[in-house]
Scaffold this active site. Structure first.
Site, mmCIF file in Angstrom:
data_model
loop_
_atom_site.group_PDB
_atom_site.id
_atom_site.type_symbol
_atom_site.label_atom_id
_atom_site.label_comp_id
_atom_site.label_asym_id
_atom_site.label_seq_id
_atom_site.Cartn_x
_atom_site.Cartn_y
_atom_site.Cartn_z
ATOM 1 N N THR A 1 29.231 61.341 9.061
ATOM 2 C CA THR A 1 29.631 59.931 9.181
ATOM 3 C C THR A 1 28.517 58.991 8.770
ATOM 4 O O THR A 1 28.765 57.907 8.228
ATOM 5 C CB THR A 1 30.073 59.648 10.640
ATOM 6 O OG1 THR A 1 31.141 60.538 10.953
ATOM 7 C CG2 THR A 1 30.542 58.229 10.829
ATOM 8 N N THR B 1 27.921 64.591 13.124
ATOM 9 C CA THR B 1 27.681 64.839 14.546
ATOM 10 C C THR B 1 28.524 65.986 15.115
ATOM 11 O O THR B 1 28.203 66.513 16.174
ATOM 12 C CB THR B 1 27.965 63.575 15.388
ATOM 13 O OG1 THR B 1 29.325 63.188 15.192
ATOM 14 C CG2 THR B 1 27.030 62.444 15.012
ATOM 15 N N ASP B 2 29.592 66.367 14.401
ATOM 16 C CA ASP B 2 30.510 67.374 14.979
ATOM 17 C C ASP B 2 29.824 68.704 15.272
ATOM 18 O O ASP B 2 30.050 69.307 16.317
ATOM 19 C CB ASP B 2 31.699 67.611 14.044
ATOM 20 C CG ASP B 2 32.698 66.461 14.080
ATOM 21 O OD1 ASP B 2 32.557 65.571 14.935
ATOM 22 O OD2 ASP B 2 33.618 66.454 13.240
ATOM 23 N N SER C 1 30.348 67.686 8.805
ATOM 24 C CA SER C 1 29.670 68.865 9.371
ATOM 25 C C SER C 1 30.642 69.928 9.872
ATOM 26 O O SER C 1 30.245 71.076 10.077
ATOM 27 C CB SER C 1 28.707 68.456 10.480
ATOM 28 O OG SER C 1 29.394 67.986 11.610
HETATM 29 N N1 ASP Z 1 33.327 64.482 11.166
HETATM 30 C C1 ASP Z 1 31.992 63.919 11.119
HETATM 31 C C2 ASP Z 1 31.016 65.025 10.806
HETATM 32 O O1 ASP Z 1 30.642 65.768 11.674
HETATM 33 C C3 ASP Z 1 31.687 63.256 12.383
HETATM 34 C C4 ASP Z 1 30.361 62.578 12.429
HETATM 35 O O2 ASP Z 1 29.476 62.749 11.609
HETATM 36 O O3 ASP Z 1 30.171 61.821 13.398
HETATM 37 O O4 ASP Z 1 30.622 65.155 9.675
#
Ligand code: ASP
Length: 334
Positions: free
Chosen positions: A20, A99-100, A66
């Site tokens: 993100t 963050t995932d 991720s």
């Molecule tokens: N779907 C995103 C990822 O993990 C979520 C994020 O980065 O907050 O790439």
């Protein structure tokens, strides 16, 4: 001759992987529908204040959400960061990451990078140009942490929302909220205050420079599955995992890693097939204490590692040829 680094600006290499923090949405108020769009150079350009702290050099390792990071991407990311760290011109590394699965990548790097240089993983919950995006400040704070001398030797750090967490005990605990990245009760190490990270705790389990795991000796990682236990669980998912070639099964058990009758039968099935069986807990924190009944089925306990962290350590241990007793020792010390 040893170079006196105190006389030059620190060099921080920023390794972009996507997420993100590198994404944009069609409108600034859409926080959920967005795609990875920005290169690491764009992340750097969006936060010019970070370049006042250090010479920043961007490297694009990959650019994906991720949730798409598989074992081969994880290995090549670790190799890339390891090579950057070996360069005497590199003082610290910042990794921008979704963050995932940030907690998994950060813990993997924490175990395989033989370094005392600061390594900071950072992400964001809101896309780059959304209303009140957290990406730019999180990135700035990551560079602040990477250039703080006391970050050396702390293992891989995760910076989010002004806090500094150790890679071992950090996890994503909320789907969309700005404070989604949090520590378990063991995880919060410090806080970014002014232009420095201030630490109040340090990790004591083995990591980075004191880890036995070496990315250069790893060529592939074994399949390790996580099964989520619940009331009335069946044995069929254990059987499917064994049949699919899994070399270890981590169970996110209830409470103290308790096993439902179905999963207990699954543990026997795994033992008979030579598949390692690890009890972790679905509660999110706390220590899974060994039980008298573990020995008869050769069950390993994950200690205070979450199921997703236990899977990372199990993959590494098995890739390095550890038997069940050695794996249990690893769970006690990393
Ligand atoms: N779907 C995103 C990822 O993990 C979520 C994020 O980065 O907050 O790439």
């Amino acid at each position: 001759m040893i170079e006196d680094t105190s006389k030059r600006r620190p060099c921080v290499v920023v390794v972009g992987t996507g997420g993100t923090i590198a994404s944009s949405a069609a409108v600034s108020t859409d926080f959920h529908n967005y795609d990875v769009s920005d290169s690491v150079e764009q992340i750097l350009a969006a936060v010019p204040d970070a370049a006042k702290l250090a010479d920043l050099r961007g490297i694009q390792a990959i650019n994906v959400g991720s949730h798409k990071i598989d074992n081969s991407i994880l290995l090549s990311l670790a190799r890339c960061v390891s090579e950057v760290l070996v360069d005497p011109g590199t003082d610290a590394v910042v990794i921008t990451h979704g963050t995932d699965t940030l907690e998994e990548s950060a813990y993997f790097l924490h175990l395989v990078l033989r370094t005392t240089k600061p390594v900071v993983v950072v992400g964001a919950m809101r896309p780059a140009r959304s209303l009140s995006s957290d990406g730019p400040l999180n990135f700035f704070n990551a560079v602040v942490t990477a250039t703080t001398p006391s970050s050396r030797g702390m293992g891989v750090l995760v910076v989010a929302n002004g806090h500094v967490y150790g890679a071992r005990d950090v996890m994503k605990r909320d789907t969309t909220s700005i404070d989604a990245i949090q520590g378990s009760k063991f995880g919060l190490l410090g806080e970014v205050s002014g232009n420095a990270a201030r630490f109040f705790h340090s990790p004591v389990q083995r990591h980075t420079a004191s880890s036995e795991f070496d990315i250069n000796a790893l060529h592939e990682l074994p399949q390790v599955d996580i099964l989520f236990d619940h009331q009335a669980a069946g044995t069929h998912l254990c059987r499917a995992s064994v049949d699919a070639g899994s070399e270890a099964i981590v169970v996110a058990g209830t409470g103290n890693g308790s096993l439902s009758p179905g999963l207990r039968e699954g543990a026997a099935l795994a033992r008979d097939a030579g598949v390692v069986f690890i009890r972790a807990s679905r509660t999110g924190q706390g220590i899974v204490a060994p039980l008298n009944s573990d020995a008869e089925l050769g069950i390993i306990t994950a200690g205070s590692l979450t199921p997703q962290k236990a899977r990372i350590l199990a993959m590494l241990g098995i890739a390095c040829g550890k038997d069940a007793d050695q794996l249990q020792q690893a769970f006690n010390s990393y």
